[in-house]
Design a protein around this motif. Sequence first.
Motif, PDB file in Angstrom:
ATOM      1  N   GLN A   3       0.815  -1.205   0.000  1.00 30.42           N
ATOM      2  CA  GLN A   3       0.000   0.000   0.000  1.00 30.42           C
ATOM      3  C   GLN A   3       0.854   1.262   0.000  1.00 30.42           C
ATOM      4  O   GLN A   3       0.566   2.231   0.675  1.00 30.42           O
ATOM      5  CB  GLN A   3      -0.980  -0.013   1.165  1.00 30.42           C
ATOM      6  CG  GLN A   3      -1.954  -1.146   1.040  1.00 30.42           C
ATOM      7  CD  GLN A   3      -2.971  -1.200   2.148  1.00 30.42           C
ATOM      8  OE1 GLN A   3      -2.829  -0.550   3.170  1.00 30.42           O
ATOM      9  NE2 GLN A   3      -3.999  -1.987   1.945  1.00 30.42           N
ATOM     10  N   GLU A   6      -0.203   3.728  -5.323  1.00 26.15           N
ATOM     11  CA  GLU A   6      -1.621   3.694  -5.647  1.00 26.15           C
ATOM     12  C   GLU A   6      -1.871   3.569  -7.138  1.00 26.15           C
ATOM     13  O   GLU A   6      -2.906   3.083  -7.554  1.00 26.15           O
ATOM     14  CB  GLU A   6      -2.309   4.951  -5.121  1.00 26.15           C
ATOM     15  CG  GLU A   6      -2.333   5.033  -3.614  1.00 26.15           C
ATOM     16  CD  GLU A   6      -2.981   6.297  -3.109  1.00 26.15           C
ATOM     17  OE1 GLU A   6      -3.463   7.096  -3.930  1.00 26.15           O
ATOM     18  OE2 GLU A   6      -3.008   6.489  -1.893  1.00 26.15           O
ATOM     19  N   SER A  83      -4.418   0.505   6.799  1.00 20.47           N
ATOM     20  CA  SER A  83      -5.006  -0.645   6.119  1.00 20.47           C
ATOM     21  C   SER A  83      -5.908  -1.504   6.987  1.00 20.47           C
ATOM     22  O   SER A  83      -6.453  -2.476   6.499  1.00 20.47           O
ATOM     23  CB  SER A  83      -3.894  -1.513   5.552  1.00 20.47           C
ATOM     24  OG  SER A  83      -3.159  -2.092   6.611  1.00 20.47           O
ATOM     25  N   LYS A  86      -9.447  -1.639   5.584  1.00 19.33           N
ATOM     26  CA  LYS A  86      -9.449  -2.340   4.295  1.00 19.33           C
ATOM     27  C   LYS A  86      -9.307  -3.844   4.486  1.00 19.33           C
ATOM     28  O   LYS A  86      -9.955  -4.628   3.796  1.00 19.33           O
ATOM     29  CB  LYS A  86      -8.322  -1.821   3.400  1.00 19.33           C
ATOM     30  CG  LYS A  86      -8.533  -0.421   2.916  1.00 19.33           C
ATOM     31  CD  LYS A  86      -7.370   0.025   2.051  1.00 19.33           C
ATOM     32  CE  LYS A  86      -7.540   1.466   1.623  1.00 19.33           C
ATOM     33  NZ  LYS A  86      -6.403   1.935   0.828  1.00 19.33           N
ATOM     34  N   ARG A 113     -11.105  -5.102  -9.029  1.00 17.96           N
ATOM     35  CA  ARG A 113     -11.118  -3.718  -8.536  1.00 17.96           C
ATOM     36  C   ARG A 113     -11.439  -3.662  -7.038  1.00 17.96           C
ATOM     37  O   ARG A 113     -11.027  -2.738  -6.350  1.00 17.96           O
ATOM     38  CB  ARG A 113     -12.139  -2.875  -9.302  1.00 17.96           C
ATOM     39  CG  ARG A 113     -11.785  -2.659 -10.730  1.00 17.96           C
ATOM     40  CD  ARG A 113     -10.743  -1.607 -10.859  1.00 17.96           C
ATOM     41  NE  ARG A 113     -10.432  -1.382 -12.264  1.00 17.96           N
ATOM     42  CZ  ARG A 113      -9.613  -0.479 -12.676  1.00 17.96           C
ATOM     43  NH1 ARG A 113      -9.002   0.288 -11.830  1.00 17.96           N
ATOM     44  NH2 ARG A 113      -9.378  -0.341 -13.948  1.00 17.96           N
ATOM     45  N   ASN A 116      -8.011  -5.296  -5.171  1.00 20.82           N
ATOM     46  CA  ASN A 116      -6.792  -4.487  -5.159  1.00 20.82           C
ATOM     47  C   ASN A 116      -7.130  -3.014  -5.032  1.00 20.82           C
ATOM     48  O   ASN A 116      -8.152  -2.561  -5.522  1.00 20.82           O
ATOM     49  CB  ASN A 116      -6.003  -4.698  -6.460  1.00 20.82           C
ATOM     50  CG  ASN A 116      -5.653  -6.151  -6.674  1.00 20.82           C
ATOM     51  OD1 ASN A 116      -5.212  -6.829  -5.761  1.00 20.82           O
ATOM     52  ND2 ASN A 116      -5.863  -6.640  -7.870  1.00 20.82           N
ATOM     53  N   ASP A 117      -6.237  -2.279  -4.394  1.00 18.02           N
ATOM     54  CA  ASP A 117      -6.477  -0.842  -4.274  1.00 18.02           C
ATOM     55  C   ASP A 117      -5.425  -0.042  -5.053  1.00 18.02           C
ATOM     56  O   ASP A 117      -4.984   1.003  -4.615  1.00 18.02           O
ATOM     57  CB  ASP A 117      -6.526  -0.418  -2.810  1.00 18.02           C
ATOM     58  CG  ASP A 117      -5.284  -0.808  -2.036  1.00 18.02           C
ATOM     59  OD1 ASP A 117      -4.466  -1.558  -2.583  1.00 18.02           O
ATOM     60  OD2 ASP A 117      -5.129  -0.357  -0.894  1.00 18.02           O
TER      61      ASP A 117
END
Length: 151
Positions: A3, A6, A83, A86, A113, A116-117
């Motif tokens: 992370q 992006e 995170s 998430k 989508r 994954n970020d």
Amino acid sequence: VNQRVETIFIDLNDLEDFCKQEIMEPDDAIASATSIPKIQLQQSIENWIKDIEKNALRFTKYFYEACDAELPDRDEGFDAEGSLAKDVIMKWRQNMLQQQRASGSETGGLPLRLKNDFDVRFKPRDSCKTLKMRELRACYVGALVQLDCMV
């Protein structure tokens, strides 16, 4: 995965250099894996950059899938600070998916989508023509364009 990035940028200048190299000396592994004759493979590679520029959305999806397939596992550099939420949401989604499969429901799986970020974007070639906003026409819909404008 950690992370920290992006957006993954695909530089079309680098891709063009790769294509030139493959045209000169095609990779035998690619030719045998696709069972396409080398001549036809070289002709396809010649048109690949132009195809990406004409239909950027389709190729963004392909590169996104390729990035997802090559995604490594998290390591010690993982940014755990932002995170937690998430991770909780992802675990919930995976549990719901397993429950649906256990009950016999047909599910296609978790969309990439949501899994994954990160995002995939193309960086235009240096030779790409810069357009003004009023020069955009219908033929540019779905294509990769570079605009000269103020935001």
